[in-house]
Structures are given as structure tokens and as C-alpha cells.
Design an enzyme around this catalytic site. Structure first.
Site, PDB file in Angstrom:
ATOM      1  N   LYS A 297      -9.699   2.044   7.229  1.00 25.13           N
ATOM      2  CA  LYS A 297      -9.015   2.464   8.640  1.00 25.13           C
ATOM      3  C   LYS A 297     -10.707   3.057   8.957  1.00 25.13           C
ATOM      4  O   LYS A 297     -11.529   3.422   7.826  1.00 25.13           O
ATOM      5  CB  LYS A 297      -8.426   3.682   8.417  1.00 25.13           C
ATOM      6  CG  LYS A 297      -6.896   3.737   8.548  1.00 25.13           C
ATOM      7  CD  LYS A 297      -5.897   5.020   8.051  1.00 25.13           C
ATOM      8  CE  LYS A 297      -4.325   4.983   7.587  1.00 25.13           C
ATOM      9  NZ  LYS A 297      -4.134   4.427   8.821  1.00 25.13           N
ATOM     10  N   ASP A 308       0.720  10.687   4.301  1.00 23.75           N
ATOM     11  CA  ASP A 308       1.775   9.608   4.556  1.00 23.75           C
ATOM     12  C   ASP A 308       3.288   8.652   4.256  1.00 23.75           C
ATOM     13  O   ASP A 308       3.842   7.583   4.542  1.00 23.75           O
ATOM     14  CB  ASP A 308       0.948   8.163   5.165  1.00 23.75           C
ATOM     15  CG  ASP A 308       1.434   7.179   5.779  1.00 23.75           C
ATOM     16  OD1 ASP A 308       1.726   7.191   7.078  1.00 23.75           O
ATOM     17  OD2 ASP A 308       0.304   5.929   5.711  1.00 23.75           O
ATOM     18  N   ARG A 371       5.242  -0.641   8.461  1.00 22.48           N
ATOM     19  CA  ARG A 371       6.813  -1.174   7.827  1.00 22.48           C
ATOM     20  C   ARG A 371       7.270  -2.152   7.227  1.00 22.48           C
ATOM     21  O   ARG A 371       8.583  -3.299   6.581  1.00 22.48           O
ATOM     22  CB  ARG A 371       6.825  -1.758   8.914  1.00 22.48           C
ATOM     23  CG  ARG A 371       5.908  -3.371   9.124  1.00 22.48           C
ATOM     24  CD  ARG A 371       5.325  -3.315  11.114  1.00 22.48           C
ATOM     25  NE  ARG A 371       4.155  -2.044  11.153  1.00 22.48           N
ATOM     26  CZ  ARG A 371       3.947  -2.102  12.584  1.00 22.48           C
ATOM     27  NH1 ARG A 371       4.036  -2.754  13.048  1.00 22.48           N
ATOM     28  NH2 ARG A 371       3.790  -0.878  12.823  1.00 22.48           N
TER      29      ARG A 371
END
Length: 523
Positions: A297, A308, A371
Site C-alpha cells: 500500500k 481490516d 476475497r
């Protein structure tokens, strides 16, 4: 968490440090809301006029403090804005009451007792005032002024501690909330208060977990917190460590966690009721810290990445809440826990992972990791053939761009179920918005070497992520995806009953879904 009591005592005669009165925004100036009549009388019928002189309008969340006049036992009168006066003789919006009670509770941190003389004439209003006051009195003080912080210790499944938000005020929380206008001996009123206490405690549990720094909350310690709570509340827990994950073929969870010194976990925590007729599965993204992995990031995007794991925290808290409320439904939570770090062992862009489902995924961006862990957990959850499965995740920045910082997106493979989730969120005061799953975006995830890639088109990235997850939901299984990236963590100042930091977003929505299932509603 603040203590909660109900009282039919007059707002003027309650012995307390402060008493809270609601003020609505009328067409000709502020109006004292129902419940505040005794205080208005103590001001000689001029409380609204005094407030207007001080600049109060009755706008939502507006707080005005006044010294109590003669005849009022409390030392302080706190007027809190409720927004516009309801049309006709209708009740006040529960969410307006919830936010007003929260704002008042935050403004009264450091006090021992406050009476809340807000409109609470029906059970929905009473519930809103109780919930708002308890949620607004939250504070995370675990790391303030503590000499021995026991770095690396295991969190004990902490519950909310009440009080002000974690934004710098070190005063003690409001110790006791007394809701006036309720009947303490009324069975229905007591049930409302008890439910509010459970909801607030579990939302605060999620907030505590989200606020805990990643050096203390990592996959193993998170799993230990679940085990501690499960023992207390009669839940069943199964924890798969890195060896069990490897043996089971959980390539997504392992792939995300393999760059960290803290190995991943998959936690199954379940509540069962002997008279349950429906089974609800909840899946939570639990990235205890997200550096982005090798796809690091950029500067300025790392500081709050302890949040998160908010989806896993919400799922965990919702399962505990269902147990504490004794709901007639079976609820199973799946917490996909990993730490996404760059190292010599980390998954690289271009690597291919074999998922628990057997599908292969080309990882083109290691920062699209949520995901991957959810995909494994979704596949596993579907094997138990639940009536519905809901996943919750701080999944995409794209959803924040679409809906802002206070609204989460809802996607589903069934329109009716998507509506049910959205309606449930609306009922409890959690802003959400139905989002589509456009089939044409699926092609962007085609991979030349694997079954699917973990990213696709940049535009509509939040929808692309939903389409990816859909690939791992068993055919015939009703499923919804909640992307809570915006409202899960509040970087700005506190508002209403929402503190700075972890918010506990989605806990109340999930509990409401479980209540609907327990009542026999269609999922």
C-alpha cells in the site's frame, strides 16, 4: 459499559448528575420533545425560549448544557437536538433518538448518573434510547497510561467499557444511564432494556477488537479470544491452524498469510438452539493487518489497517449476541484470519493459488487479499448447506468511493434476500445500499493460466469483488455480501452514538437477520 436502569420517576425529581431532554426543530424555533415537560415546567414554561436564546435550534445532534433551575434535583440539564418535528402526532424516528441519546451520553462522560427524558412512549423508541445511550458511552482505554502493555498478549474477548470515544478525552465514561418514562416492572420494557444491553455489549466487543493494535491482535490471539468467549457463552469452536489449513487445501487463506510471522487461522464458532428451524452462516474477513503484501500500500494508507478484520469481529460478536439472546436459530460464524505482510515467503503477483474449492486463482494484486480468504471460508460454509450465508468484509476502496464513509454496500445472488438484508440494516439504523452484480464485469477476471484472476476491471471494483466471491458460493445457496469498507472505521470525529475508531458496523444488522430467521421469516 455503562449500567442501564429504567425509571418512571419524573425528570425533575430524579436524583442524578444530569438529566437529558430532547429538543425538536419546529417551524418557529426549538420545541421541547415529549418527556421533557417536567423540565419545561421547572423553567416556567420557557425552556425552548432559553435554548433559542443560547443559539439552539433543535438540529440533530446539537447539544446545549444548562444549569438546572430550582425544583430540579439534577445539577445539569442537557438539551439534545432530535431534528425535525415528526409529521402529525407520529413518533420520533428511532434512529434520530438513537443518535441523540448517543450524543448526550458522550457529552456526559465523567458523570456518575444521567437521566434520559427523551420520547420513549413505545417499545421501538425505548429500544432506540437505550441502545443509543449505551453505544454512545463507549470508550477504548486499554492502552492509555498503562505502564505494562504486555505486548503480544492474547486479548481476552474484551467487552466494551463504556464512555467517550477513543479520540483523546481521558475522562471516565458515564457510569449509569437511567431511561425515564419506562416502567421498570413491565416485562416488555425489561426485555427491551435487556436486548439493548446485549446488543451494545456485543457491538462494543467488535469495536474493542477493531481498535486493538495488530501487535496484540493477530490470527492466533483472535482465535484465542473467540475460544474464551465461547467457553463463557456455551458456543462450539473449531480452530484450524496452518497445518490443518494445509492438510485441508485452504490455498486462499494460506496464500494470504504465508508472508507473515503470524500464521493464519480459520475459526468456526457456532450457536445452536434445540428448537431452531433455520441455519444461518456468517463469514467474516479477518485480516488482522493489511500491508498490501508485495503489492504494498502507498504511504498514508497503512495507519488504520488494523481495522481490516472488522468483518470477522462483526461476525464473532453477532454469534455471541444470538447466543445471549437465546434466538431460535442456528448461527455459525466463519472467521478467515490472516495477516497480509511482504516477505521472502509472501505470495507474489503472478502466483497461482489452488483454493479450497479446487479452483485456481491467479493473484495479480496481493492487496486484493480479502476475497481470497473469504473464498475459502465461503466454500467451507456452503458445505454445511445453510439456509443463507452472509459474508461481511472491509473489502474495497471502490465501495467507499461509491457510497462514502457511512454506508455499506449489499450484493446478493438473490434479489429478495438482498432486500431483506437492506431492510434489516435500515431497521436497526445502519445505512446500507443495494448494489448490483453486473455479469459483464466477470470477463475482466478471466486469466490465461488459471480459472480466474483475483482482480478485474478497475471501474466498478467493488462489484468485481462481489462477482469474484459469487464464484465460490455453492449453486442453490442464498448468499449476500456486505462491503463495510466505509463505515467499519471512523477516521473523523465522533457523531451520534458512533465513536472515533472501530464502529462495530454490521453487528446489529446480522443480529436482526438472525432474529428474522428465528421468527420464521423467509431468508
Amino acid at each position: 459499559m455503562s449500567a442501564l436502569t429504567l425509571s418512571s420517576t419524573s425528570a425533575a425529581t430524579l436524583r442524578a448528575d444530569a438529566v437529558v431532554v430532547g429538543v425538536a426543530k419546529g417551524p418557529d424555533g426549538p420545541l421541547v420533545a415529549p418527556g421533557g415537560e417536567p423540565l419545561d415546567q421547572a423553567f416556567g414554561g420557557s425552556l425552548a425560549g432559553v435554548l433559542e436564546t443560547l443559539g439552539a435550534s433543535g438540529g440533530e445532534g446539537e447539544v446545549t448544557k444548562l444549569p438546572a433551575p430550582d425544583g430540579v434535583k439534577a445539577d445539569l440539564v442537557l438539551a439534545v437536538g432530535l431534528g425535525d418535528v415528526p409529521d402529525g402526532d407520529g413518533p420520533y424516528d428511532p434512529e434520530a433518538l438513537r443518535r441523540a441519546a448517543g450524543a448526550a451520553a458522550r457529552a456526559l462522560s465523567g458523570r456518575k448518573k444521567a437521566g434520559f427524558a427523551l420520547p420513549a412512549g413505545d417499545e421501538a423508541s425505548l429500544a432506540a434510547v437505550c441502545e443509543g445511550a449505551l453505544l454512545g458511552s463507549y470508550s477504548f482505554t486499554e492502552y492509555r497510561g498503562k505502564e505494562d502493555r504486555n505486548a503480544g498478549s492474547t486479548p481476552k474477548g474484551r467487552k466494551g467499557k463504556g464512555g467517550k470515544d477513543g479520540g483523546g478525552d481521558r475522562s471516565a465514561p458515564l457510569a449509569e444511564v437511567t431511561v425515564l418514562g419506562a416502567k421498570p416492572r413491565d416485562k416488555a420494557h425489561r426485555a427491551v432494556a435487556e436486548r439493548a444491553e446485549v446488543l451494545a455489549a456485543e457491538v462494543n466487543r467488535a469495536r474493542d477488537l477493531v481498535n486493538t493494535p495488530s501487535n496484540d491482535l493477530f490470527p492466533k490471539s483472535f482465535a484465542s479470544a473467540v475460544q474464551s468467549a465461547a467457553k463463557e457463552h456455551g458456543l462450539t469452536v473449531e480452530v484450524l491452524d496452518e497445518k490443518a489449513l494445509a492438510k485441508g487445501g485452504y490455498g486462499g487463506i494460506l496464500g494470504v498469510g504465508q508472508g507473515s510471522a503470524n500464521p493464519p487461522r480459520l475459526v468456526r464458532v457456532s450457536y445452536t438452539h434445540s428448537k431452531a428451524r433455520k441455519n444461518l452462516a456468517l463469514v467474516g474477513k479477518g485480516i488482522t493487518y493489511d500491508s498490501g503484501g508485495i503489492s504494498l500500500k502507498p504511504a498514508g494508507h497503512n495507519e488504520t489497517m488494523k481495522c481490516d478484520m472488522s468483518g470477522a469481529a462483526a461476525v464473532f460478536a453477532a454469534v455471541v449476541a444470538a447466543a445471549r439472546l437465546g434466538l431460535r436459530v442456528n448461527v455459525t460464524g466463519w472467521l478467515a484470519l490472516a495477516e497480509n505482510m511482504p516477505s521472502g515467503t509472501a505470495t507474489r503477483p503472478g502466483d497461482v493459488l489452488t483454493m479450497y474449492s479446487g479452483k485456481t486463482v491467479e493473484v495479480l494484486n496481493t492487496d486484493a487479499e480479502g476475497r481470497l480468504v473469504l473464498a475459502d471460508a465461503l466454500t467451507r460454509a456452503c458445505e454445511e448447506k445453510p439456509d443463507a450465508v452472509v459474508d461481511v468484509a472491509t473489502l474495497t476502496g471502490a465501495m467507499m468511493l461509491a457510497l462514502g464513509s457511512r454506508t455499506f454496500g449489499v450484493m446478493a445472488n438473490d434479489d429478495a434476500f438482498r432486500t431483506t438484508v437492506h431492510d434489516s440494516a435500515t431497521e436497526v439504523g445502519e445505512p446500507s445500499w443495494p448494489m448490483p452484480l453486473p455479469g459483464h464485469l466477470r470477463k475482466g477476471m478471466d486469466s490465461p493460466i488459471a480459472d480466474i484472476a483475483n482482480i478485474g476491471e478497475r471501474m466498478g471494483g467493488g462489484l468485481v469483488a462481489g462477482l469474484f466471491l459469487k464464484e465460490f458460493v455453492a449453486e442453490g445457496t442464498t448468499w449476500a455480501h456486505l462491503d463495510i469498507a466505509g463505515p467499519a472505521f471512523n477516521d473523523a470525529g465522533p457523531f451520534g452514538y458512533t465513536p472515533k475508531g472501530g464502529t462495530g458496523c454490521a453487528v446489529r444488522t446480522l443480529v436482526r437477520l438472525a432474529e428474522r430467521a428465528a421468527a420464521g421469516d423467509a431468508l
